[in-house]
Design an enzyme around this catalytic site. Structure first.
Site, short mmCIF file in Angstrom:
data_model
loop_
_atom_site.label_atom_id
_atom_site.label_comp_id
_atom_site.label_asym_id
_atom_site.label_seq_id
_atom_site.Cartn_x
_atom_site.Cartn_y
_atom_site.Cartn_z
N ASN A 1 69.29 -25.60 86.12
CA ASN A 1 68.08 -25.99 86.25
C ASN A 1 67.36 -26.12 85.16
O ASN A 1 66.70 -25.02 84.70
CB ASN A 1 67.26 -25.46 87.51
CG ASN A 1 65.93 -26.01 87.92
OD1 ASN A 1 65.64 -26.87 87.14
ND2 ASN A 1 65.22 -25.49 88.94
N HIS B 1 56.71 -27.55 102.21
CA HIS B 1 57.26 -26.73 101.14
C HIS B 1 56.00 -26.32 100.32
O HIS B 1 55.33 -26.83 99.56
CB HIS B 1 58.23 -27.64 100.27
CG HIS B 1 58.54 -26.94 99.04
ND1 HIS B 1 60.02 -26.61 98.95
CD2 HIS B 1 57.99 -26.50 97.73
CE1 HIS B 1 60.21 -25.89 97.64
NE2 HIS B 1 59.06 -25.94 97.02
N ASP C 1 47.73 -17.67 92.63
CA ASP C 1 48.71 -16.75 93.22
C ASP C 1 48.22 -16.50 94.77
O ASP C 1 47.12 -15.82 94.72
CB ASP C 1 48.85 -15.52 92.57
CG ASP C 1 49.98 -14.83 93.19
OD1 ASP C 1 50.01 -14.56 94.30
OD2 ASP C 1 51.11 -14.44 92.49
N MET C 2 48.67 -16.81 95.75
CA MET C 2 48.17 -16.81 97.14
C MET C 2 47.77 -15.13 97.29
O MET C 2 46.97 -14.97 98.01
CB MET C 2 49.01 -17.25 98.03
CG MET C 2 48.18 -17.65 99.55
SD MET C 2 46.59 -18.37 99.51
CE MET C 2 46.98 -20.14 99.34
N GLY D 1 57.44 -19.82 98.11
CA GLY D 1 56.81 -18.82 98.00
C GLY D 1 55.46 -18.38 98.88
O GLY D 1 55.53 -17.47 99.49
N VAL D 2 54.59 -19.35 99.10
CA VAL D 2 53.48 -19.38 100.15
C VAL D 2 53.97 -19.43 101.44
O VAL D 2 53.99 -18.61 102.32
CB VAL D 2 52.62 -20.23 99.67
CG1 VAL D 2 51.26 -20.15 100.80
CG2 VAL D 2 52.05 -20.23 98.16
N GLY D 3 55.02 -20.36 101.92
CA GLY D 3 55.16 -20.77 103.06
C GLY D 3 56.10 -19.69 103.73
O GLY D 3 56.08 -19.38 104.70
N GLU E 1 67.30 -24.11 97.13
CA GLU E 1 67.65 -25.27 96.34
C GLU E 1 69.24 -25.04 95.48
O GLU E 1 69.92 -26.08 95.58
CB GLU E 1 66.72 -25.84 95.22
CG GLU E 1 65.54 -26.22 96.31
CD GLU E 1 64.13 -26.23 95.49
OE1 GLU E 1 63.60 -25.09 95.40
OE2 GLU E 1 63.90 -27.27 94.85
P1 AMP Z 1 57.52 -20.80 94.48
O1 AMP Z 1 56.93 -21.94 93.42
O2 AMP Z 1 57.90 -21.28 95.59
O3 AMP Z 1 58.44 -19.82 93.62
O4 AMP Z 1 56.11 -20.01 94.89
C1 AMP Z 1 55.36 -19.24 93.93
C2 AMP Z 1 54.22 -18.86 94.75
O5 AMP Z 1 54.18 -18.19 96.08
C3 AMP Z 1 53.05 -17.94 93.96
O6 AMP Z 1 52.29 -18.53 92.94
C4 AMP Z 1 52.33 -17.25 95.23
O7 AMP Z 1 51.22 -18.02 95.31
C5 AMP Z 1 53.40 -17.26 96.28
N1 AMP Z 1 53.82 -16.01 96.97
C6 AMP Z 1 54.86 -15.46 96.51
N2 AMP Z 1 54.96 -14.31 97.33
C7 AMP Z 1 53.86 -14.04 97.98
C8 AMP Z 1 53.60 -13.24 99.08
N3 AMP Z 1 54.21 -12.28 99.15
N4 AMP Z 1 52.41 -13.54 99.60
C9 AMP Z 1 51.70 -14.59 99.44
N5 AMP Z 1 51.97 -15.75 98.66
C10 AMP Z 1 53.02 -15.50 97.72
#
Ligand code: AMP
Length: 406
Positions: free
Chosen positions: A12, A213, A287-288, A338-340, A392
């Site tokens: 990737n 997603h 960042d959530m 990540g958030v979901g 993925e």
């Molecule tokens: P991704 O792009 O799928 O890697 O998702 C990254 C995002 O997931 C981060 O910016 C966070 O906002 C969120 N994230 C990751 N871990 C957590 C968690 N334990 N609780 C809440 N949000 C999270």
């Protein structure tokens, strides 16, 4: 390919990064994974994890000038684990390619003609396809004899009906410049919608799923009987949901206003909407976890984080309503990325008040943390609500292997 060749290297390539995983499709085992960051800078970093041996992650820092050097460094790390690119067990390399336009509806073995087609798509994906092309060229130069497969982020969405894919703008202009809704994150939406059907013990053809997603980038899709019928991202990944740094849906006149009244340049508007908007634009954090922490801490700062959270949730609810109408019957809602996968408060808030649509979250089930696909709706709910971790790399490896071993 020899009879024993069951390994697939998934690449990737981003503009300054290269992520990779080596999988054995014989049993789905992950043998190695890693990331090269900040390619082209003095402070490049390679982190390699030899998963097959359970060894520690090895990190190396120092300048890595370009993707060719990066892939050679990765190949050396793999070779040190006895997993080199020259291994007869390597069946193929699978490349994530962001934009496949309308012509690439399936994973495709890369030859010169395919590479030329992917290059012709650069004008509609200027931020993403050039890096993917560099990755492909580099890998082909290292192993010219090995099948290389392109797996497109847009492919899953090519089944969208014309009325969902077309913008309501002048047809001749749209066609001349290939302006339409392509959608992205397709590999994830395909994988998660299929896994959701499996979780319900059904064939994908039997279920209608809304996939959310929610990562730093975020998109929703409506999947009817295994086929995508609508998705929230459009010509580019900017459309749709509120994301970490992207605005999602916006009145296009905002961009004229920013240029005419605020005096911003094209590039500044692009940067504002793609990099400085969404959650980070609203509250300074994308960042959530941090947003929830600020909400819990309260005060004026908490109120600012709360407003960002509420805007994010409001958009999600609108898409849940819209895709319920698009699908007519919804069997499942699946949260991923990540958030979901991790943010229980987001899942609870997104479905709060949607009981009329048959959607609800069981508080105890929602609080469970797990890497496994699971249901979080109350027993007997009309709509199953699921958390389904996306993968993925596995999906790309499976699609690649299916193609080269056929
Ligand atoms: P991704 O792009 O799928 O890697 O998702 C990254 C995002 O997931 C981060 O910016 C966070 O906002 C969120 N994230 C990751 N871990 C957590 C968690 N334990 N609780 C809440 N949000 C999270």
């Amino acid at each position: 390919m020899t009879a024993t060749a069951t390994r697939v290297l998934v690449l990737n390539s981003g503009s300054s990064s290269l992520k990779y995983q080596l999988l054995d499709m014989h049993d789905g085992a992950r043998l190695a994974a890693g990331l090269v960051e900040r390619i082209g800078e003095e402070t490049s970093r390679l982190a390699h994890t030899p998963l097959a041996t359970g060894g520690d992650t090895r990190e190396t820092e120092g300048p890595i000038a370009d993707h060719t050097t990066a892939l050679k460094a990765v190949a050396a790390e793999l070779a040190a684990d006895g997993l080199g690119l020259d291994s007869p067990q390597l069946a193929a390399i699978g490349h994530r390619v962001v934009h496949g336009g309308l012509q690439f509806t399936e994973p495709t073995v890369i030859d010169d003609a395919v590479l030329t087609e992917i290059e012709r798509l650069v004008p509609v994906a200027p931020l993403h396809n050039p890096a993917n092309i560099t990755g492909i060229r580099t890998a082909r130069a290292l192993r010219p004899d090995l099948p290389q497969v392109a797996v497109f982020d847009t492919a899953f969405h090519t089944t969208m009906p014309e009325y969902a894919a077309r913008y309501a703008i002048d047809v001749a202009t749209a066609d001349a410049h290939r302006i339409r809704r392509y959608g992205f994150h397709g590999t994830s939406h395909a994988y998660v919608s299929r896994r959701t059907a499996a979780l319900l013990g059904k064939d994908p053809s039997e279920v209608n799923v809304i996939v959310l997603h929610l990562g730093n980038g975020a998109s929703a899709s409506a999947v009817a009987g295994g086929r995508c019928v609508d998705t929230s991202m459009g010509l580019t990944p900017l459309e749709g949901l509120v994301m970490g740094t992207r605005s999602g849906d916006i009145d296009p006149a905002v961009t004229f206003h920013l240029k005419r009244v605020a005096g911003m340049s094209e590039d500044e508007v692009d940067e504002l909407l793609n990099k400085k908007s969404g959650l980070i634009g609203l509250c300074g954090d994308n960042d959530m976890r941090e947003i929830r922490r600020r909400i819990d801490a309260g005060g004026e700062d908490g109120a600012r984080a709360q407003l960002a959270f509420d805007i994010y949730i409001h958009r999600l609810k609108k898409y849940l309503g819209a895709y319920t109408a698009v699908l007519g019957r919804v069997d499942a809602v699946a949260f991923t990325a990540g958030v979901g996968e991790n943010a229980a408060p987001v899942r609870a808030a997104a479905l709060a008040g949607l009981e009329q649509l048959g959607m609800a979250v069981d508080e105890d089930r929602n609080a469970v943390r797990s890497d496994e696909p699971r249901l979080i709706s109350p027993e007997g709910s009309r709509v199953a609500v699921a958390v389904v971790p996306t993968d993925e790399e596995l999906e790309i490896a499976q699609q690649t292997y299916a193609l080269v071993s056929a």
